[in-house]
Design an enzyme around this catalytic site. Sequence first.
Site, mmCIF file in Angstrom:
data_model
loop_
_atom_site.group_PDB
_atom_site.id
_atom_site.type_symbol
_atom_site.label_atom_id
_atom_site.label_comp_id
_atom_site.label_asym_id
_atom_site.label_seq_id
_atom_site.Cartn_x
_atom_site.Cartn_y
_atom_site.Cartn_z
ATOM 1 N N ALA A 176 0.898 -1.075 -0.192
ATOM 2 C CA ALA A 176 -0.022 -0.095 -0.058
ATOM 3 C C ALA A 176 0.812 1.148 0.098
ATOM 4 C CB ALA A 176 -0.841 0.072 1.375
ATOM 5 N N GLU A 177 1.811 1.185 0.947
ATOM 6 C CA GLU A 177 2.846 2.600 0.840
ATOM 7 C C GLU A 177 3.564 2.446 -0.679
ATOM 8 O OE1 GLU A 177 5.163 5.446 2.978
ATOM 9 O OE2 GLU A 177 3.334 4.544 3.174
ATOM 10 N N TYR A 178 3.924 1.487 -0.878
ATOM 11 C CA TYR A 178 4.495 1.546 -2.516
ATOM 12 C C TYR A 178 3.647 2.144 -3.591
ATOM 13 C CZ TYR A 178 6.948 0.346 -6.672
ATOM 14 O OH TYR A 178 7.721 0.168 -7.744
ATOM 15 N N ASP A 179 2.475 1.735 -3.383
ATOM 16 C CA ASP A 179 1.480 2.144 -4.172
ATOM 17 C C ASP A 179 1.141 3.875 -4.004
ATOM 18 O OD1 ASP A 179 1.171 -0.147 -5.279
ATOM 19 O OD2 ASP A 179 -0.763 -0.679 -4.368
ATOM 20 N N GLU A 189 27.008 -22.869 -11.311
ATOM 21 C CA GLU A 189 25.858 -21.881 -11.458
ATOM 22 C C GLU A 189 24.720 -22.686 -11.908
ATOM 23 O OE1 GLU A 189 26.490 -18.814 -14.098
ATOM 24 O OE2 GLU A 189 28.234 -18.134 -13.271
ATOM 25 N N LYS A 212 21.888 -23.823 -14.372
ATOM 26 C CA LYS A 212 21.668 -23.437 -15.765
ATOM 27 C C LYS A 212 20.199 -23.162 -15.763
ATOM 28 C CE LYS A 212 22.432 -24.523 -20.206
ATOM 29 N NZ LYS A 212 21.050 -24.694 -20.974
ATOM 30 N N ASP A 266 16.479 -22.584 -17.153
ATOM 31 C CA ASP A 266 15.814 -22.895 -18.258
ATOM 32 C C ASP A 266 14.933 -21.476 -18.702
ATOM 33 O OD1 ASP A 266 15.065 -24.347 -20.601
ATOM 34 O OD2 ASP A 266 13.850 -25.766 -19.289
ATOM 35 N N ARG A 313 18.971 -13.354 -27.438
ATOM 36 C CA ARG A 313 20.031 -13.725 -27.941
ATOM 37 C C ARG A 313 20.036 -14.020 -29.453
ATOM 38 N NH1 ARG A 313 21.742 -19.113 -28.966
ATOM 39 N NH2 ARG A 313 23.944 -19.249 -28.708
ATOM 40 N N GLU A 362 19.324 -14.630 -17.839
ATOM 41 C CA GLU A 362 18.306 -15.423 -18.318
ATOM 42 C C GLU A 362 16.902 -14.941 -17.693
ATOM 43 O OE1 GLU A 362 19.396 -17.997 -20.260
ATOM 44 O OE2 GLU A 362 18.045 -19.450 -20.415
ATOM 45 N N TYR A 380 23.994 -13.618 -15.092
ATOM 46 C CA TYR A 380 25.067 -14.848 -14.984
ATOM 47 C C TYR A 380 26.429 -14.284 -15.684
ATOM 48 C CZ TYR A 380 22.854 -16.500 -19.263
ATOM 49 O OH TYR A 380 22.300 -16.640 -20.457
ATOM 50 N N LYS A 438 32.090 -23.089 -14.718
ATOM 51 C CA LYS A 438 32.936 -22.074 -15.492
ATOM 52 C C LYS A 438 34.429 -21.997 -14.879
ATOM 53 C CE LYS A 438 28.886 -19.461 -16.707
ATOM 54 N NZ LYS A 438 27.966 -18.047 -16.652
ATOM 55 N N LYS A 481 23.959 -31.267 -17.916
ATOM 56 C CA LYS A 481 22.756 -31.576 -17.870
ATOM 57 C C LYS A 481 21.923 -32.481 -17.176
ATOM 58 C CE LYS A 481 20.825 -29.967 -21.628
ATOM 59 N NZ LYS A 481 20.177 -28.866 -21.962
ATOM 60 N N CYS A 512 -21.384 -38.040 -12.981
ATOM 61 C CA CYS A 512 -20.472 -37.806 -11.961
ATOM 62 C C CYS A 512 -19.940 -39.101 -11.617
ATOM 63 C CB CYS A 512 -20.718 -37.093 -10.982
ATOM 64 S SG CYS A 512 -19.663 -36.934 -9.628
ATOM 65 N N CYS A 529 -21.104 -39.311 -7.743
ATOM 66 C CA CYS A 529 -22.243 -39.286 -7.111
ATOM 67 C C CYS A 529 -23.339 -39.629 -8.037
ATOM 68 C CB CYS A 529 -22.622 -38.292 -6.218
ATOM 69 S SG CYS A 529 -22.931 -36.819 -7.383
ATOM 70 N N CYS A 539 -19.574 -31.473 -11.813
ATOM 71 C CA CYS A 539 -20.552 -32.220 -11.224
ATOM 72 C C CYS A 539 -21.331 -31.087 -10.265
ATOM 73 C CB CYS A 539 -20.150 -33.293 -10.324
ATOM 74 S SG CYS A 539 -21.248 -33.698 -8.956
ATOM 75 N N CYS A 591 -21.938 -33.853 -3.210
ATOM 76 C CA CYS A 591 -21.385 -35.092 -3.755
ATOM 77 C C CYS A 591 -20.254 -35.311 -2.873
ATOM 78 C CB CYS A 591 -20.678 -34.431 -5.348
ATOM 79 S SG CYS A 591 -19.551 -35.574 -5.962
HETATM 80 S S1 IVH Z 1 26.988 -18.744 -19.580
HETATM 81 C C1 IVH Z 1 29.515 -19.006 -22.796
HETATM 82 N N1 IVH Z 1 25.180 -19.510 -17.563
HETATM 83 O O1 IVH Z 1 22.370 -21.377 -21.398
HETATM 84 C C2 IVH Z 1 28.432 -18.850 -21.797
HETATM 85 N N2 IVH Z 1 24.217 -19.739 -19.437
HETATM 86 O O2 IVH Z 1 23.535 -23.176 -23.685
HETATM 87 C C3 IVH Z 1 27.251 -18.771 -22.182
HETATM 88 N N3 IVH Z 1 21.968 -20.294 -19.614
HETATM 89 O O3 IVH Z 1 22.206 -19.397 -24.153
HETATM 90 C C4 IVH Z 1 26.241 -18.551 -21.265
HETATM 91 N N4 IVH Z 1 21.952 -20.384 -17.260
HETATM 92 O O4 IVH Z 1 20.596 -18.900 -22.156
HETATM 93 C C5 IVH Z 1 25.428 -19.333 -18.879
HETATM 94 N N5 IVH Z 1 24.361 -19.605 -15.571
HETATM 95 C C6 IVH Z 1 24.317 -19.689 -16.901
HETATM 96 C C7 IVH Z 1 23.216 -19.999 -17.597
HETATM 97 C C8 IVH Z 1 23.064 -20.046 -18.989
HETATM 98 C C9 IVH Z 1 21.286 -20.643 -18.336
HETATM 99 C C10 IVH Z 1 21.554 -20.589 -20.981
HETATM 100 C C11 IVH Z 1 21.725 -19.335 -21.511
HETATM 101 C C12 IVH Z 1 22.725 -19.892 -22.608
HETATM 102 C C13 IVH Z 1 22.366 -21.177 -22.820
HETATM 103 C C14 IVH Z 1 23.688 -21.860 -23.326
#
Ligand code: IVH
Length: 678
Positions: free
Chosen positions: A37-40, A121, A123, A125, A144, A184, A236, A300, A324, A418, A421, A436, A441
Amino acid sequence: MMATPPEIVKRVEELRGQLEHHNYLYYVLDQPEISDAEYDRLFAELQKLETEHPELQFPDSPTQRVGAEPLPGFTQVRHPQQMLSLANARNGEELVDWHRRVARILEDRGIDPESVVYVTEPKIDGLAISLIYENGRLVRGATRGNGEVGEDVTANLRTIRAIPLALRLNPGEQPPAVVEVRGEVYLPLAAFERFNEERAAAGEPTFANPRNAGAGSIRQLDPRVAAKRPLSIWCYQVGYTEGLEPGSHWQALEWLTGHGFKVNPMVERHEDFGKAMKACLAWEARRSELDYDIDGAVVKVDSYAMQEVLGAVGRAPRWAVAFKFAPSTAVTHLLKIEVNVGRTGALNPYAVMDPVEVGGVTITHATLHNEEDIQRKDIREGDWVVVQRAGDVIPQIVGPVIQKRTGAEREYHMPGVCPSCGAHTVRPEGEVVVRCPNKSCPSQIVESIKHFVSKGAMDIEGVGEKLVERLFNRQLIKNMADLYFLKPDDLLGLEGFKEKSIANVFKALEDSRKRPFSRVLFALGIRHVGSINATLLARNFRDVDSLMSASRDEIAGVEGIGPIIAEAVREYFDEPHNRETIQRLRDAGLQFRLETEAAAATGPLAGKSFVLTGTLGSMARSEAKEKIEAQGGTVSGSVGKGTGYVVAGENPGSKLNKAQQLRKTVLTEEEFLKLIGE
Ligand code: IVH
């Protein structure tokens, strides 16, 4: 033209600064300091001043995050530095192979492989994007694309509150001339499920997974659509820069954290490859606990100098690899389609399948939403189907494998009566769900009681689904309120129940009386009122009487609610037997008014933010959270600058490391109990 009064200019700047700061606390650190509310109120004040003084309107203003006018199309933009992709390691062996290759190349160049530091890190999706900040301001955001050229989606990305419109600079700090931030964009799972539910309710096609829903939002030409979706981001990487030279990936991540970006708290730095590998494996086991999908872990090489030596093959750098996780889709045989009756009377079809492993879990059932969805995907009994599991989301059927059809497959139609029942089912016009209509039921009642006792609702431990069924079948309970009027003797007759287990049930019932109003509201099982909507309603109406007497329009007027939900809420309260249930729950002593706000201002923990990590021996995390909130404190999921205390139970996760890095006060369970006076 008249000059703008300086006090107005000053106030507008002040408001912008405050609003961006609160955005940051809320969306990046997940540690809000002021109420919605305060933010608003601040937001409305700024909007008003900007309308009265158009000369002060400015694209970086927080008011401009709500979504600009639709675009005719997206412009293509060239990335200042190629956006590479990652090579995959499909299992532990391949990860070790990658490490050996890294070590060999470095050794050949006279670098001691023992000196390599690794960063792990999650990954994410989601959808990869690039953000360009020039002299500290966000000037462009792009997808990208093919890695060299992407689409300019700045207007949509601006609507994401976790993306800073300007770098958070330290006092006196000059921003770098150019810095490119990569990350991402994703849609949190809870938001995804809610979003799909709403789409289904409105008869719109649902999205197969959060990634598609998130990416779809960013590719919308109308930024107002993206603005309505609670997208977020994990940053990232630092890409192209001018005037900024981190020496390592870890330094780049620290720079990002320090300048207002959301960096995943699970990122870790390891001086030994074995530990990096362990972290990857540990995350796979815990992936379902997260509120977003991860499809792997990224490892990395930390040092930029070493990254340079390692170079790239094709589009994939040699200094990084994606480990993966087990795939989240599989193919299996759909044996038959069955139906259960939900607590709101909806007939929910589900698939019974040959057992198959998906994402490390064996599944035999998948939801099918409704008849229309089954027909749209052309799923037939006897089909081979692709099943998918995303994070913690219930398994879904993506579609049939048409090539495997033999002609013996059977098209499916919902039953006319149903299965619980026998009442004739109805399908209200404009709705996709068959229902139903029988309010008494048995299936509907049992399901609503199961929902009531469930973990996210009243969390009545010891009263599980089985016990609810037994109590109902013996007519010991006819609705949820009856639970509170049970007597120990009622349970004595049940097989397996002795004094101690009975005492546990009654203790759990007693404890549940303290659940906050929003939880009670959610537990009632009103159609469309999930935990988020319940919280919105509780916050706005503050007690059940005001909610019960509110008109449909008043309810629909609550930010985030809308007419469909409002209609369902009204319908629920207009039903006399629901009002009766509420009265009996009140008699039983449940909470029907908002109390947290009073506690938030005056409780002994007022203004203190907590992070819980690891397992507590004396109580569930949800319970600890309630206790903290009851005393005015707040609980957040990640450790950040605003964190007051970190409570570390058994096997604490990376949050403990983060807490130590940020030199936060870490409490043992015992110390925590003392603090809350237990
Ligand atoms: S690094 C060379 N870090 O994965 C470095 N990518 O297959 C490339 N992704 O296109 C990106 N989490 O969309 C990196 N912690 C993370 C990531 C990440 C998700 C995705 C990103 C990239 C794809 C590469």
